[in-house]
Design a protein around this motif. Structure first.
Motif, PDB file in Angstrom:
ATOM      1  N   VAL A 232       0.836  -1.204   0.000  1.00  0.00           N
ATOM      2  CA  VAL A 232       0.000   0.000   0.000  1.00  0.00           C
ATOM      3  C   VAL A 232       0.873   1.257   0.000  1.00  0.00           C
ATOM      4  N   LYS A 233       1.838   1.300   0.905  1.00  0.00           N
ATOM      5  CA  LYS A 233       2.716   2.478   0.972  1.00  0.00           C
ATOM      6  C   LYS A 233       3.633   2.564  -0.240  1.00  0.00           C
ATOM      7  N   ARG A 234       4.144   1.426  -0.667  1.00  0.00           N
ATOM      8  CA  ARG A 234       5.078   1.465  -1.800  1.00  0.00           C
ATOM      9  C   ARG A 234       4.358   1.903  -3.074  1.00  0.00           C
ATOM     10  N   ASN A 235       3.112   1.500  -3.241  1.00  0.00           N
ATOM     11  CA  ASN A 235       2.334   1.951  -4.395  1.00  0.00           C
ATOM     12  C   ASN A 235       2.204   3.469  -4.428  1.00  0.00           C
ATOM     13  N   GLN A 236       2.106   4.077  -3.250  1.00  0.00           N
ATOM     14  CA  GLN A 236       1.909   5.526  -3.173  1.00  0.00           C
ATOM     15  C   GLN A 236       3.119   6.301  -3.666  1.00  0.00           C
ATOM     16  N   ILE A 237       4.294   5.797  -3.393  1.00  0.00           N
ATOM     17  CA  ILE A 237       5.503   6.553  -3.734  1.00  0.00           C
ATOM     18  C   ILE A 237       6.240   6.001  -4.951  1.00  0.00           C
ATOM     19  N   MET A 238       5.951   4.741  -5.322  1.00  0.00           N
ATOM     20  CA  MET A 238       6.635   4.112  -6.451  1.00  0.00           C
ATOM     21  C   MET A 238       5.602   3.373  -7.306  1.00  0.00           C
ATOM     22  N   PRO A 239       5.034   4.035  -8.314  1.00  0.00           N
ATOM     23  CA  PRO A 239       4.003   3.407  -9.145  1.00  0.00           C
ATOM     24  C   PRO A 239       4.427   2.081  -9.779  1.00  0.00           C
ATOM     25  N   ILE A 240       5.729   1.864  -9.959  1.00  0.00           N
ATOM     26  CA  ILE A 240       6.203   0.603 -10.532  1.00  0.00           C
ATOM     27  C   ILE A 240       5.782  -0.587  -9.675  1.00  0.00           C
TER      28      ILE A 240
END
Length: 359
Positions: A232-240
């Motif tokens: 969830v958090k990684r999607n927010q800052i890294m769309p890859i």
């Protein structure tokens, strides 16, 4: 009609040998020419002194050496040198020389090089991610950055490069062939002769290409820009991450480890009140159980395009201490070159002066 000259560094030795014999030259000259191009990094055919004038003129009529040039450079208060490199087509990329801070660092001199003009991954905390990706760099253009930064290290610090990190502009694994071919040249005895173990390629996380690195049994080091250990958090800052989720990356990294035996490094920037809590540290610790890895915790370097802030020292100490107490290998990396926008995540062609390296 003017015929465009061919970039001679795109030819293999065998291709060059064939061309030479077709033009009445001796085939063995191909090896000599390749040595001038890669081992000695000449920027003109005139500099190939063991070739006849006739041969040099013939090469100049048909080929060109698309060497990059140092457009501008500046020096940080901590000794870091950032350079803007101009490519043959006018595009600019940036590279950084990071010298050792202390004598006990064994005079380490690290070159941070770019692999693309711009970037397509749009990571929210990275200045390059806000740029348009224009094209991949050729292997020779990556190679030339290393040569230029090595020259800077010798001139400024009387010491050669010891390490190379592919952590500049762009995603190296989206320029897979260019990255691999440049490393082959850098490590070749006929090139710069550097050890692959002194080279680290950093990726935002392209699972299928990480597996390809394993299949190719690479000898260099691999780093993953992680920055959050939940999707969830990684999607927010890294769309890859939306197409390369943490489970997919864990699978790919384990595959890489089984094939190469090389432990991966996780790079983790600590953002204030986003990914710096003990719960975040716990998630990171749990992720290290899935993949053999060590962790580099990195200070955040502010950029004008984003509102993220670096976490405070006390929170950082607690975060690192949580991991250390659980047996995780953790290094806290202090940023270098922030005052000239040369630190991690800041490369975007900004604030480069119109003069040479400052004293």
């Amino acid at each position: 009609m003017i015929v465009a000259k061919q970039d001679i560094r795109k030819l293999t030795t065998d291709q060059l040998k064939t061309w030479l014999t077709q033009h009445g030259e001796q085939g063995f000259r191909a090896k000599q020419i390749q040595e001038w191009l890669w081992k000695h990094s000449v920027q003109s055919f005139e500099g190939m002194s063991n070739l006849s004038l006739k041969t040099r003129q013939l090469l100049d009529e048909h080929f060109e050496i698309r060497s990059l040039t140092v457009a501008q450079s500046q020096r940080s208060s901590d000794g870091t040198i950032k350079s803007s490199f101009k490519l043959y087509d006018g595009n600019l990329v940036e590279g950084v020389l990071i010298p050792a801070l202390r004598q006990d660092d064994d005079a380490r001199m690290t070159a941070c090089v770019s692999s693309q003009v711009g970037c397509s991954l749009t990571c929210k905390f990275c200045a390059t991610g806000y740029m348009e990706r224009k094209r991949n760099l050729d292997p020779a253009e990556i190679y030339d950055q290393v040569v230029a930064i090595d020259r800077q290290a010798k001139e400024a610090y009387d010491a050669p490069l010891t390490n190379i990190v592919y952590m500049g502009m762009g995603e190296p694994l989206l320029n897979y062939n260019g990255t691999m071919e440049s490393i082959a040249r850098i490590t070749s005895p006929d090139g710069l002769g550097m050890s692959a173990k002194r080279i680290t390629v950093s990726t935002a996380g392209i699972a299928k290409m990480i597996k390809k690195l394993g299949d190719d049994n690479v000898k260099f080091n691999l780093a993953l820009s992680l920055h959050a250990a939940n999707d969830v958090k990684r999607n927010q800052i890294m769309p890859i991450n939306e197409s390369n989720s943490l489970p997919a990356l864990a699978d790919a990294l384990n595959y890489f480890y089984r094939k190469t035996g090389t432990r991966v490094t996780f790079e983790y920037i600590v953002f204030y009140n986003f990914n710096d809590s003990l719960q975040d540290a716990k998630e990171l610790w749990q992720f290290t159980k899935k993949v053999p890895a060590k962790i580099n915790i990195i200070e955040y370097n502010p950029i004008s395009e984003a509102s993220f802030k670096n976490t405070d020292p006390q929170t950082l100490d607690k975060f690192a201490g949580f991991l250390d107490d659980r047996g995780v290998t953790v290094n806290v990396r202090r940023s270098r070159g922030k005052d000239i926008d040369a630190a991690c995540g800041q490369l975007a062609g900004k604030n480069v002066p119109t003069v040479g390296v400052e004293p």
